[in-house]
Write an enzyme that holds these catalytic residues in place. Structure first.
Site, PDB file in Angstrom:
ATOM      1  N   ASN A 190       5.044  -6.011  -4.020  1.00 61.70           N
ATOM      2  CA  ASN A 190       4.284  -6.819  -4.990  1.00 61.70           C
ATOM      3  C   ASN A 190       3.318  -7.794  -4.321  1.00 61.70           C
ATOM      4  OD1 ASN A 190       5.832  -5.548  -6.965  1.00 61.70           O
ATOM      5  ND2 ASN A 190       7.453  -7.097  -6.744  1.00 61.70           N
ATOM      6  N   ARG A 191       2.922  -7.461  -3.116  1.00 60.56           N
ATOM      7  CA  ARG A 191       1.975  -8.301  -2.351  1.00 60.56           C
ATOM      8  C   ARG A 191       2.555  -9.679  -2.006  1.00 60.56           C
ATOM      9  NH1 ARG A 191       0.716  -3.612  -1.962  1.00 60.56           N
ATOM     10  NH2 ARG A 191      -1.403  -2.845  -2.267  1.00 60.56           N
ATOM     11  N   LEU A 192       3.885  -9.780  -2.082  1.00 60.93           N
ATOM     12  CA  LEU A 192       4.516 -11.059  -1.694  1.00 60.93           C
ATOM     13  C   LEU A 192       4.950 -10.955  -0.228  1.00 60.93           C
ATOM     14  CD1 LEU A 192       6.554 -11.874  -4.925  1.00 60.93           C
ATOM     15  CD2 LEU A 192       4.331 -12.749  -4.199  1.00 60.93           C
TER      16      LEU A 192
END
Ligand SMILES: Cc1cc2nc3c(=O)[nH]c(=O)nc-3n(C[C@H](O)[C@H](O)[C@H](O)COP(=O)(O)O)c2cc1C
Length: 211
Positions: free
Chosen positions: A189-191
């Protein structure tokens, strides 16, 4: 070709403070051994960024040849564009892209020439043809044809056959002494995880950055 649709979800391999080495060079070595194990092609390729006298940046790949306690060593032509840039501005950065493990390492630091005897030592380890190549290439200067280069190579290759090729003065190593090293681990999630080590008077201090 619509690159806007190209999207890769990263697996959940994390980078946690408790697992980090206190020295970023040790952390680099851990990650390096891991990327080597997955069979990544040329994990020692790194983009070296320099800035010229007008402040214009440029980047190119060079090969990391040694990791020392105090820095990262690569070899090049001391009359090349990158070397000219370093002469006017010793501040450089290095970028390692280890996509196979969704990892990136950024290094910021100062480049300095290594002592001549250390360049000699590595020069002696290089294959004969690589030595001849370095001898004939005035790296980054203009040449008129490919043939010019091939002919120069053939002449020198014949000249030095069976003789120890001396290291030309225009060829040698640089060491990049880091003042900042950031480790980036791609996450879902692009975290992503980003841990940045900064050199302070108390030693290395790391902080977590937002992805
Ligand atoms: C994977 C890879 C590794 C390279 N390694 C080196 C190297 O170790 N030393 C070097 O001088 N050039 C190396 N090169 C060539 C440089 O990228 C560059 O073309 C050359 O050094 C001239 O750069 P400059 O004109 O900016 O000085 C490599 C290129 C690639 C693609």
């Amino acid at each position: 070709m619509d690159l806007r649709q190209v999207r890769k979800e990263y697996e959940n391999r994390g980078l946690y403070e408790d697992d980090l080495a206190s020295d970023p060079i040790d952390q680099f070595k851990i990650w390096y051994s891991e990327i080597e194990k997955v069979g990544y092609s040329e994990p020692n390729a790194m983009v070296l960024n320099t800035v010229d006298k007008n402040g214009s940046p440029s980047g190119r790949n060079v090969l990391l040849k040694e990791v020392r306690e105090d820095g990262f060593v690569f070899f090049t032509n001391y009359e090349s564009k990158k070397a000219t840039d370093i002469t006017t501005n010793e501040k450089v950065s290095l970028t390692f892209s280890w996509n196979e493990l969704r990892r990136q390492v950024l290094v910021q630091g100062m480049a300095e020439k290594i002592p001549e005897n250390e360049s000699d030592e590595y020069w002696a380890m290089r294959p004969y043809e690589s030595k001849i190549g370095s001898l004939v290439s005035n790296q980054s200067s203009m040449i008129s044809t490919r043939e010019e280069l091939d002919t120069a190579f053939e002449i020198q290759e014949l000249k030095w056959r069976g003789i120890e090729v001396p290291r030309p003065n225009h060829w040698g190593g640089y060491k990049v002494l880091p003042n900042l090293i950031e480790f980036w681990q791609g996450r879902q999630n692009r975290l992503h995880d980003r841990i940045s080590y900064e050199s302070t008077i108390e030693g290395w201090v790391f902080t977590r950055l937002s992805p």
